[in-house]
Design a protein around this motif. Structure first.
Motif, PDB file in Angstrom:
ATOM      1  N   GLY A 111      13.470  12.636   6.482  1.00 18.90           N
ATOM      2  CA  GLY A 111      13.323  12.412   5.366  1.00 18.90           C
ATOM      3  C   GLY A 111      12.252  13.103   4.356  1.00 18.90           C
ATOM      4  N   PHE A 112      11.279  13.323   5.404  1.00 15.73           N
ATOM      5  CA  PHE A 112      10.047  14.122   4.650  1.00 15.73           C
ATOM      6  C   PHE A 112      10.263  15.439   4.445  1.00 15.73           C
ATOM      7  CE2 PHE A 112       5.759  16.123   5.305  1.00 15.73           C
ATOM      8  CZ  PHE A 112       5.167  15.520   4.150  1.00 15.73           C
ATOM      9  N   ILE A 113      10.869  16.064   5.607  1.00 13.33           N
ATOM     10  CA  ILE A 113      11.055  17.754   5.649  1.00 13.33           C
ATOM     11  C   ILE A 113      12.276  17.876   4.626  1.00 13.33           C
ATOM     12  CG2 ILE A 113      12.226  17.935   7.623  1.00 13.33           C
ATOM     13  CD1 ILE A 113      10.511  20.318   8.362  1.00 13.33           C
ATOM     14  N   GLY A 114      13.219  17.005   4.608  1.00 17.75           N
ATOM     15  CA  GLY A 114      14.397  17.223   4.092  1.00 17.75           C
ATOM     16  C   GLY A 114      13.994  17.230   2.347  1.00 17.75           C
ATOM     17  N   LEU A 166       8.405  12.875  -6.550  1.00 13.16           N
ATOM     18  CA  LEU A 166       8.892  12.842  -5.282  1.00 13.16           C
ATOM     19  C   LEU A 166       7.761  12.117  -4.314  1.00 13.16           C
ATOM     20  CD1 LEU A 166       9.988  16.314  -3.557  1.00 13.16           C
ATOM     21  CD2 LEU A 166      11.198  14.134  -4.155  1.00 13.16           C
ATOM     22  N   LEU A 167       6.368  11.912  -4.841  1.00 14.21           N
ATOM     23  CA  LEU A 167       5.508  11.020  -4.317  1.00 14.21           C
ATOM     24  C   LEU A 167       5.706   9.997  -3.674  1.00 14.21           C
ATOM     25  CD1 LEU A 167       2.264  12.174  -6.228  1.00 14.21           C
ATOM     26  CD2 LEU A 167       3.434  13.440  -4.533  1.00 14.21           C
ATOM     27  N   PRO A 168       6.405   8.916  -4.411  1.00 13.66           N
ATOM     28  CA  PRO A 168       6.828   7.645  -3.634  1.00 13.66           C
ATOM     29  C   PRO A 168       7.596   7.941  -2.586  1.00 13.66           C
ATOM     30  CG  PRO A 168       6.956   7.650  -6.023  1.00 13.66           C
ATOM     31  CD  PRO A 168       6.909   8.904  -5.829  1.00 13.66           C
ATOM     32  N   LEU A 169       8.755   8.766  -2.684  1.00 14.53           N
ATOM     33  CA  LEU A 169       9.670   9.124  -1.457  1.00 14.53           C
ATOM     34  C   LEU A 169       9.010   9.432  -0.286  1.00 14.53           C
ATOM     35  CD1 LEU A 169      12.473  10.230  -3.708  1.00 14.53           C
ATOM     36  CD2 LEU A 169      12.237   7.968  -3.114  1.00 14.53           C
ATOM     37  N   ILE A 218       0.849  -1.387  -0.035  1.00 17.47           N
ATOM     38  CA  ILE A 218      -0.148  -0.046   0.222  1.00 17.47           C
ATOM     39  C   ILE A 218       1.121   1.277   0.027  1.00 17.47           C
ATOM     40  CG2 ILE A 218      -1.732   1.547   1.242  1.00 17.47           C
ATOM     41  CD1 ILE A 218      -2.926  -0.995   0.271  1.00 17.47           C
ATOM     42  N   ILE A 219       2.140   0.994   0.838  1.00 23.77           N
ATOM     43  CA  ILE A 219       2.829   2.447   0.905  1.00 23.77           C
ATOM     44  C   ILE A 219       3.631   2.547  -0.738  1.00 23.77           C
ATOM     45  CG2 ILE A 219       4.969   3.261   1.918  1.00 23.77           C
ATOM     46  CD1 ILE A 219       4.275   1.955   4.531  1.00 23.77           C
ATOM     47  N   ALA A 220       4.124   1.506  -0.927  1.00 27.95           N
ATOM     48  CA  ALA A 220       4.709   1.499  -2.416  1.00 27.95           C
ATOM     49  C   ALA A 220       3.830   2.101  -3.583  1.00 27.95           C
ATOM     50  CB  ALA A 220       5.638   0.189  -2.718  1.00 27.95           C
ATOM     51  N   HIS A 221       2.743   1.664  -3.594  1.00 28.02           N
ATOM     52  CA  HIS A 221       1.711   1.884  -4.661  1.00 28.02           C
ATOM     53  C   HIS A 221       0.992   3.252  -4.353  1.00 28.02           C
ATOM     54  CE1 HIS A 221       2.529  -1.401  -7.445  1.00 28.02           C
ATOM     55  NE2 HIS A 221       3.247  -1.788  -6.515  1.00 28.02           N
ATOM     56  N   GLY A 222       1.337   4.007  -3.386  1.00 30.36           N
ATOM     57  CA  GLY A 222       0.623   5.100  -2.781  1.00 30.36           C
ATOM     58  C   GLY A 222       0.423   6.040  -4.030  1.00 30.36           C
ATOM     59  N   HIS A 223       1.148   6.206  -4.939  1.00 27.80           N
ATOM     60  CA  HIS A 223       0.519   7.295  -5.930  1.00 27.80           C
ATOM     61  C   HIS A 223       0.015   6.564  -7.104  1.00 27.80           C
ATOM     62  CE1 HIS A 223       4.401   5.335  -6.762  1.00 27.80           C
ATOM     63  NE2 HIS A 223       4.402   5.564  -8.105  1.00 27.80           N
ATOM     64  N   VAL A 238      12.377   8.452 -10.766  1.00 30.83           N
ATOM     65  CA  VAL A 238      12.701   8.179  -9.593  1.00 30.83           C
ATOM     66  C   VAL A 238      13.896   7.405  -9.063  1.00 30.83           C
ATOM     67  CG1 VAL A 238      11.849   8.299  -7.080  1.00 30.83           C
ATOM     68  CG2 VAL A 238      10.460   8.937  -8.915  1.00 30.83           C
ATOM     69  N   ILE A 239      13.997   6.041  -9.516  1.00 33.85           N
ATOM     70  CA  ILE A 239      14.735   5.237  -8.958  1.00 33.85           C
ATOM     71  C   ILE A 239      15.680   4.890 -10.339  1.00 33.85           C
ATOM     72  CG2 ILE A 239      15.513   2.812  -8.062  1.00 33.85           C
ATOM     73  CD1 ILE A 239      12.140   2.785  -7.478  1.00 33.85           C
ATOM     74  N   PRO A 240      16.880   5.089 -10.485  1.00 35.55           N
ATOM     75  CA  PRO A 240      17.359   5.005 -11.825  1.00 35.55           C
ATOM     76  C   PRO A 240      17.621   3.512 -12.158  1.00 35.55           C
ATOM     77  CG  PRO A 240      18.894   6.175 -10.363  1.00 35.55           C
ATOM     78  CD  PRO A 240      17.584   5.807  -9.742  1.00 35.55           C
ATOM     79  N   PHE A 241      18.137   3.114 -13.425  1.00 40.95           N
ATOM     80  CA  PHE A 241      17.995   1.740 -13.815  1.00 40.95           C
ATOM     81  C   PHE A 241      16.883   0.804 -13.446  1.00 40.95           C
ATOM     82  CE2 PHE A 241      22.249   3.479 -12.047  1.00 40.95           C
ATOM     83  CZ  PHE A 241      22.793   3.662 -13.317  1.00 40.95           C
ATOM     84  N   PHE A 242      15.904   1.638 -13.196  1.00 42.34           N
ATOM     85  CA  PHE A 242      14.523   0.785 -12.734  1.00 42.34           C
ATOM     86  C   PHE A 242      13.355   1.030 -13.841  1.00 42.34           C
ATOM     87  CE2 PHE A 242      11.110  -0.355  -9.714  1.00 42.34           C
ATOM     88  CZ  PHE A 242      11.291  -1.646  -9.688  1.00 42.34           C
ATOM     89  N   ASN A 243      13.695   1.432 -14.954  1.00 45.44           N
ATOM     90  CA  ASN A 243      12.477   1.701 -15.920  1.00 45.44           C
ATOM     91  C   ASN A 243      12.459   0.926 -17.053  1.00 45.44           C
ATOM     92  OD1 ASN A 243      15.003   2.178 -17.144  1.00 45.44           O
ATOM     93  ND2 ASN A 243      14.972   4.272 -17.572  1.00 45.44           N
ATOM     94  N   GLN A 244      12.372  -0.418 -16.659  1.00 42.93           N
ATOM     95  CA  GLN A 244      12.387  -1.482 -17.642  1.00 42.93           C
ATOM     96  C   GLN A 244      11.055  -1.602 -18.123  1.00 42.93           C
ATOM     97  OE1 GLN A 244      14.562  -2.100 -15.039  1.00 42.93           O
ATOM     98  NE2 GLN A 244      16.285  -2.206 -15.952  1.00 42.93           N
ATOM     99  N   ILE A 245      10.047  -1.094 -16.882  1.00 42.64           N
ATOM    100  CA  ILE A 245       8.814  -1.453 -17.204  1.00 42.64           C
ATOM    101  C   ILE A 245       7.905  -0.432 -17.602  1.00 42.64           C
ATOM    102  CG2 ILE A 245       8.525  -3.200 -15.462  1.00 42.64           C
ATOM    103  CD1 ILE A 245       7.696  -1.206 -13.537  1.00 42.64           C
ATOM    104  N   GLY A 246       8.718   0.553 -18.417  1.00 40.30           N
ATOM    105  CA  GLY A 246       7.904   1.572 -18.954  1.00 40.30           C
ATOM    106  C   GLY A 246       7.891   2.945 -18.392  1.00 40.30           C
TER     107      GLY A 246
END
Lengths: 92, 160
Positions: free
Chosen positions: B79-82, B124-127, B26-31, B105-113
């Protein structure tokens, strides 16, 4: 005690007057003709383009209104700090 | 021997990983899907509260101290306020500016489109969801653990 009760009654009457005045000035149920919807129209139409998020609620909470979420997080932080502070003697 | 019976302990220890995985999802797919940092964090923290109920707060307090939970919660807040303050440096140069919005957001993680419905979007929303999720997990678990521990100390009569 009587003074506290009368103060409570006075505050209750003032709050009730404000609530009743607010209820009298509310628009009829379902009547959206005189409502300004420019803000929610903008958010509904441009959320995916501007933030890239599919979930509009998260986009509003963390992007459009991030400052409000900062206050929310501060409230949670204060609650946790208060609870740990109150139970500090018992947890030794 | 604190806590509830052996059946309750086994069942709750078995389903705790599933509750945790669901909350982290739920957290990781929050956006992308309904939910977010607050909701997923509440799910994970309720799973840990189940452990507190089943195994007893004294056993749980031996495993994890509320000091460590407090550190995790503070890390989430920092982390949030930073991330919010990093918006002053990049992009639109505003507080809470979403400066990563058109990038990975995450480099080298864009294979899925690159499009929408991709977890690697929304800047920034997932972070921020992750930071708030950490904060809510540690905060709610610390509240439940501290209050349950104080109650059992009072019941034992060993409180000062």
């Amino acid at each position: 005690m009587a003074m506290r009760n009368s103060a409570a009654i006075i505050f209750f009457v003032i709050v009730a007057i404000f609530i009743i005045l607010g209820l009298l000035s509310i628009h009829p149920f379902g009547d959206t003709s005189d409502i300004n919807t420019s803000m929610d129209d903008h958010i509904i139409q441009n959320t995916q383009k501007e933030t890239g998020a599919d979930n509009g609620v998260t986009a509003v909470v963390f992007d459009y209104r991030g400052f409000d979420t900062l206050g929310e997080a501060t409230v949670l932080f204060t609650a946790v700090a208060g609870v740990i502070l109150v139970f500090r003697r018992l947890n030794k | 021997m604190s806590g509830m019976s052996k059946i309750v302990k086994t069942i709750s220890a078995t389903i705790l990983p599933f509750i945790t995985i669901y909350g982290l999802y739920i957290i990781a797919h929050g956006h992308l899907t309904p939910g977010g940092g607050f909701q997923g964090g509440a799910i994970v923290a309720s799973g840990f509260a189940m452990i507190v109920v089943a195994f007893g707060s004294i056993w749980t307090m031996e495993k994890i101290k509320e000091k460590h939970l407090s550190i995790i919660e503070s890390l989430g807040a920092i982390g949030f306020i930073g991330l919010a303050f990093f918006g002053l440096l990049f992009g639109a140069k505003m507080f809470f500016a979403n400066f990563l919005v058109k990038q990975d957001v995450i480099p080298f993680f864009n294979q899925i489109g690159q499009g929408l419905s991709n977890i690697n979007t929304a800047g920034l929303l997932p972070l921020m969801n992750l930071a708030v999720g950490l904060k809510v997990i540690a905060g709610l678990f610390a509240i439940v653990l501290v209050m349950a521990y104080a109650t059992s100390k009072i019941k034992e009569g060993t409180a000062k």
